[in-house]
Design an enzyme around this catalytic site. Structure first.
Site, PDB file in Angstrom:
ATOM      1  N   GLY A  48      61.930 -32.484  24.101  1.00 23.40           N
ATOM      2  CA  GLY A  48      60.906 -33.454  23.749  1.00 23.40           C
ATOM      3  C   GLY A  48      60.941 -34.683  24.640  1.00 23.40           C
ATOM      4  O   GLY A  48      61.814 -34.830  25.506  1.00 23.40           O
ATOM      5  N   GLN A  49      59.997 -35.585  24.417  1.00 22.03           N
ATOM      6  CA  GLN A  49      59.929 -36.820  25.211  1.00 22.03           C
ATOM      7  C   GLN A  49      61.247 -37.574  25.181  1.00 22.03           C
ATOM      8  O   GLN A  49      61.849 -37.872  26.224  1.00 22.03           O
ATOM      9  CB  GLN A  49      58.808 -37.720  24.676  1.00 22.03           C
ATOM     10  CG  GLN A  49      58.827 -39.135  25.259  1.00 22.03           C
ATOM     11  CD  GLN A  49      57.901 -40.099  24.547  1.00 22.03           C
ATOM     12  OE1 GLN A  49      56.842 -40.400  25.052  1.00 22.03           O
ATOM     13  NE2 GLN A  49      58.293 -40.584  23.367  1.00 22.03           N
ATOM     14  N   ASP A  50      61.732 -37.918  23.990  1.00 27.29           N
ATOM     15  CA  ASP A  50      62.945 -38.714  23.880  1.00 27.29           C
ATOM     16  C   ASP A  50      64.164 -37.942  24.362  1.00 27.29           C
ATOM     17  O   ASP A  50      65.051 -38.505  25.007  1.00 27.29           O
ATOM     18  CB  ASP A  50      63.159 -39.163  22.433  1.00 27.29           C
ATOM     19  CG  ASP A  50      62.133 -40.183  21.976  1.00 27.29           C
ATOM     20  OD1 ASP A  50      61.212 -40.497  22.757  1.00 27.29           O
ATOM     21  OD2 ASP A  50      62.246 -40.655  20.835  1.00 27.29           O
ATOM     22  N   ASP A  60      68.292 -23.396  16.140  1.00 29.28           N
ATOM     23  CA  ASP A  60      67.139 -23.669  15.296  1.00 29.28           C
ATOM     24  C   ASP A  60      67.630 -24.337  14.023  1.00 29.28           C
ATOM     25  O   ASP A  60      68.603 -23.885  13.411  1.00 29.28           O
ATOM     26  CB  ASP A  60      66.413 -22.368  14.959  1.00 29.28           C
ATOM     27  CG  ASP A  60      65.015 -22.603  14.409  1.00 29.28           C
ATOM     28  OD1 ASP A  60      64.869 -23.457  13.515  1.00 29.28           O
ATOM     29  OD2 ASP A  60      64.076 -21.927  14.870  1.00 29.28           O
ATOM     30  N   LEU A  62      67.480 -35.527  17.491  1.00 30.29           N
ATOM     31  CA  LEU A  62      66.087 -35.858  17.746  1.00 30.29           C
ATOM     32  C   LEU A  62      65.141 -34.733  17.336  1.00 30.29           C
ATOM     33  O   LEU A  62      63.936 -34.959  17.223  1.00 30.29           O
ATOM     34  CB  LEU A  62      65.874 -36.166  19.236  1.00 30.29           C
ATOM     35  CG  LEU A  62      66.870 -37.135  19.898  1.00 30.29           C
ATOM     36  CD1 LEU A  62      66.463 -37.377  21.355  1.00 30.29           C
ATOM     37  CD2 LEU A  62      66.976 -38.442  19.140  1.00 30.29           C
ATOM     38  N   ALA A  63      65.659 -33.539  17.146  1.00 26.91           N
ATOM     39  CA  ALA A  63      64.810 -32.395  16.820  1.00 26.91           C
ATOM     40  C   ALA A  63      64.180 -32.564  15.448  1.00 26.91           C
ATOM     41  O   ALA A  63      64.822 -33.021  14.501  1.00 26.91           O
ATOM     42  CB  ALA A  63      65.622 -31.099  16.862  1.00 26.91           C
ATOM     43  N   SER A  67      57.783 -33.133  14.344  1.00 29.86           N
ATOM     44  CA  SER A  67      57.591 -34.573  14.531  1.00 29.86           C
ATOM     45  C   SER A  67      56.132 -35.011  14.557  1.00 29.86           C
ATOM     46  O   SER A  67      55.853 -36.180  14.817  1.00 29.86           O
ATOM     47  CB  SER A  67      58.260 -35.015  15.837  1.00 29.86           C
ATOM     48  OG  SER A  67      57.731 -34.304  16.937  1.00 29.86           O
ATOM     49  N   THR A  76      62.247 -43.336  11.747  1.00 33.21           N
ATOM     50  CA  THR A  76      60.906 -43.625  12.229  1.00 33.21           C
ATOM     51  C   THR A  76      60.247 -44.751  11.441  1.00 33.21           C
ATOM     52  O   THR A  76      60.546 -44.946  10.248  1.00 33.21           O
ATOM     53  CB  THR A  76      60.026 -42.366  12.117  1.00 33.21           C
ATOM     54  OG1 THR A  76      58.651 -42.692  12.357  1.00 33.21           O
ATOM     55  CG2 THR A  76      60.112 -41.751  10.723  1.00 33.21           C
ATOM     56  N   GLU A 135      57.392 -44.610  10.351  1.00 35.65           N
ATOM     57  CA  GLU A 135      56.558 -43.986   9.321  1.00 35.65           C
ATOM     58  C   GLU A 135      57.208 -44.089   7.940  1.00 35.65           C
ATOM     59  O   GLU A 135      56.532 -43.896   6.928  1.00 35.65           O
ATOM     60  CB  GLU A 135      56.291 -42.519   9.662  1.00 35.65           C
ATOM     61  CG  GLU A 135      55.372 -42.312  10.852  1.00 35.65           C
ATOM     62  CD  GLU A 135      53.903 -42.598  10.544  1.00 35.65           C
ATOM     63  OE1 GLU A 135      53.490 -42.412   9.378  1.00 35.65           O
ATOM     64  OE2 GLU A 135      53.176 -43.007  11.468  1.00 35.65           O
ATOM     65  N   TYR A 153      55.733 -35.674   6.511  1.00 32.90           N
ATOM     66  CA  TYR A 153      56.651 -36.009   7.601  1.00 32.90           C
ATOM     67  C   TYR A 153      57.521 -37.200   7.232  1.00 32.90           C
ATOM     68  O   TYR A 153      58.755 -37.156   7.357  1.00 32.90           O
ATOM     69  CB  TYR A 153      55.863 -36.308   8.875  1.00 32.90           C
ATOM     70  CG  TYR A 153      56.676 -36.956   9.970  1.00 32.90           C
ATOM     71  CD1 TYR A 153      57.559 -36.208  10.742  1.00 32.90           C
ATOM     72  CD2 TYR A 153      56.559 -38.323  10.233  1.00 32.90           C
ATOM     73  CE1 TYR A 153      58.310 -36.806  11.738  1.00 32.90           C
ATOM     74  CE2 TYR A 153      57.298 -38.922  11.238  1.00 32.90           C
ATOM     75  CZ  TYR A 153      58.175 -38.156  11.989  1.00 32.90           C
ATOM     76  OH  TYR A 153      58.920 -38.771  12.974  1.00 32.90           O
ATOM     77  N   LYS A 165      61.528 -37.530   6.593  1.00 34.76           N
ATOM     78  CA  LYS A 165      62.332 -38.475   7.371  1.00 34.76           C
ATOM     79  C   LYS A 165      63.107 -39.441   6.463  1.00 34.76           C
ATOM     80  O   LYS A 165      64.211 -39.868   6.813  1.00 34.76           O
ATOM     81  CB  LYS A 165      61.434 -39.257   8.331  1.00 34.76           C
ATOM     82  CG  LYS A 165      61.123 -38.528   9.618  1.00 34.76           C
ATOM     83  CD  LYS A 165      62.349 -38.397  10.509  1.00 34.76           C
ATOM     84  CE  LYS A 165      62.016 -37.892  11.890  1.00 34.76           C
ATOM     85  NZ  LYS A 165      63.211 -37.789  12.769  1.00 34.76           N
ATOM     86  N   HIS A 219      56.875 -45.153  20.319  1.00 32.43           N
ATOM     87  CA  HIS A 219      57.257 -45.364  21.714  1.00 32.43           C
ATOM     88  C   HIS A 219      56.677 -44.220  22.535  1.00 32.43           C
ATOM     89  O   HIS A 219      56.782 -43.056  22.182  1.00 32.43           O
ATOM     90  CB  HIS A 219      58.775 -45.467  21.872  1.00 32.43           C
ATOM     91  CG  HIS A 219      59.558 -44.431  21.129  1.00 32.43           C
ATOM     92  ND1 HIS A 219      59.680 -44.431  19.750  1.00 32.43           N
ATOM     93  CD2 HIS A 219      60.257 -43.366  21.567  1.00 32.43           C
ATOM     94  CE1 HIS A 219      60.426 -43.409  19.373  1.00 32.43           C
ATOM     95  NE2 HIS A 219      60.771 -42.741  20.460  1.00 32.43           N
TER      96      HIS A 219
END
Length: 359
Positions: free
Chosen positions: A11-13, A58, A80-81, A84, A125, A127, A149, A153, A179
């Site tokens: 992922g991005q991060d 997984d 981080l997985a 998302s 997050t 959120e 989500y 979290k 971000h």
């Protein structure tokens, strides 16, 4: 040399964090899910694909996560997985709970049984706050989740604290506000905007469809935020931190600035489509990062206007390069709806010729 394990390294991060840790001298392992279409483009784009050890794992399968921890023998785990994407969590609420929520417990249990000295970072997050406040949100602001989500979290946040307080594990939450970067997936509104602006500028598309333009977010630059993830795990004691810019901007502001970068009037190209509205939307998020400022001396370097500009210019550059015949790793090739250009010109990338992926 320290070993670090990053779940969700593709992922991005995950990609930016892997690059940062490699530069710090770490040996970096990363988990990825086996998919029919490989998703390693970010690692290739950052020129680190050959430098990390990839482990197939997984979050649904506890044994694969335990094996990843045992194989990597990490001193630090950056979790981080997740599932998302907020919108997708309304369509897949049970899967989101199992992956994004219970997945945290599986890793913490692995740490507890394999090596309780491993330091653990949980990607929390903004959120979590939902629509609970119209004031800037800090570590002590109330949570009011507004999606499956964010509900998942919030479970991950509290189970991290519970394992910290119950078992003495060094487990910390990074409550990161939005971000972004050129490596953001096109499922997210910021990258959807910048990619569409590039395509409209180059005459590939004529419209951009969006939902709620009034929602406000605190947007920062992802490469800066991953450095704070590392700093959080370098503290003497585990703790939780809000990471944010302290500014909030609407999606309409993002759209206006993005079209301004290429000299176009956004109102001529943007259409509102109610299918992009969430069942419950979060209208206002703005982080109070005073604690991070005191602890780390944190000050964001890339501010909102610069962030929008660098994302737009990168997407324009990518499309110009592709149209000129250059082939490189990026995500647009994974989206058939992007253009028939890929059906006509796409050449497969050889992802696997240069290394062996651990299983």
């Amino acid at each position: 040399m320290k070993n670090a394990l990053i779940t969700g390294i593709t992922g991005q991060d995950g990609a930016y964090l892997a690059k940062f840790l490699l530069e710090k001298g770490y040996k970096v392992y990363g988990t990825y899910r086996r998919l029919s279409t490989p998703n390693f483009w970010r690692l290739i784009y950052l020129d680190i694909f050959d430098k990390v050890e990839l482990l197939s794992a997984d979050l649904i399968d506890s044994s694969s996560m335990l094996q990843a921890i045992e194989t990597s023998n990490p001193s630090e785990i950056y979790h981080l997985a997740a599932q998302s994407f907020v919108d997708a969590s309304f369509d897949q609420p049970i899967g989101t709970g199992e992956i994004t929520g219970l997945g945290v417990t599986k890793i913490l249990e692995g740490i507890r049984h394999i090596d309780p000295h491993i330091r653990f970072y949980q990607a929390s997050t903004s959120e979590l706050y939902g629509n609970g406040s119209r004031e800037p949100q800090s570590e002590i602001s109330p949570f009011y989740p507004s999606s499956p989500y964010s509900a998942a979290k919030i479970y991950g946040y509290w189970i991290t604290r519970i394992y910290r307080e119950s078992y003495g594990i060094f487990a910390s939450n990074g409550i990161l506000f939005n971000h972004e970067s050129p490596l953001r997936g096109m499922e997210f509104v910021t990258r959807k905007i910048t990619n569409s602006v590039a395509r409209i500028k180059l005459g590939i598309d004529t419209t951009l469809e969006l939902g709620n333009l009034k929602a406000k977010r605190d947007w920062g630059y992802a490469p800066e935020y991953v450095q704070l993830m590392w700093q959080i795990l370098q503290q003497d004691e585990p703790d939780d931190f809000v990471i944010a810019t302290g500014e909030t901007h609407s999606i309409e502001e993002f759209v206006t600035n993005a079209f301004d970068v290429v000299g176009l009037d956004w109102q001529k190209y943007v259409k509102i489509n109610h299918k992009y509205f969430r069942p419950v939307d979060v209208n206002y998020l703005q982080g109070d990062c005073a604690k991070a400022k005191r602890t780390f001396g944190w000050e964001p370097k890339v501010k909102f206007n610069e962030l929008v500009e660098l994302m737009v210019l990168e997407d324009v550059s990518r499309w110009e390069r592709w149209l000129s015949g250059e082939r490189f790793a990026w995500d647009a090739t994974n989206y058939p709806t992007q253009s028939t250009l890929f059906l006509l010109h796409k050449e497969p990338l050889d992802y696997f010729s240069r290394k062996t992926i651990l299983t």
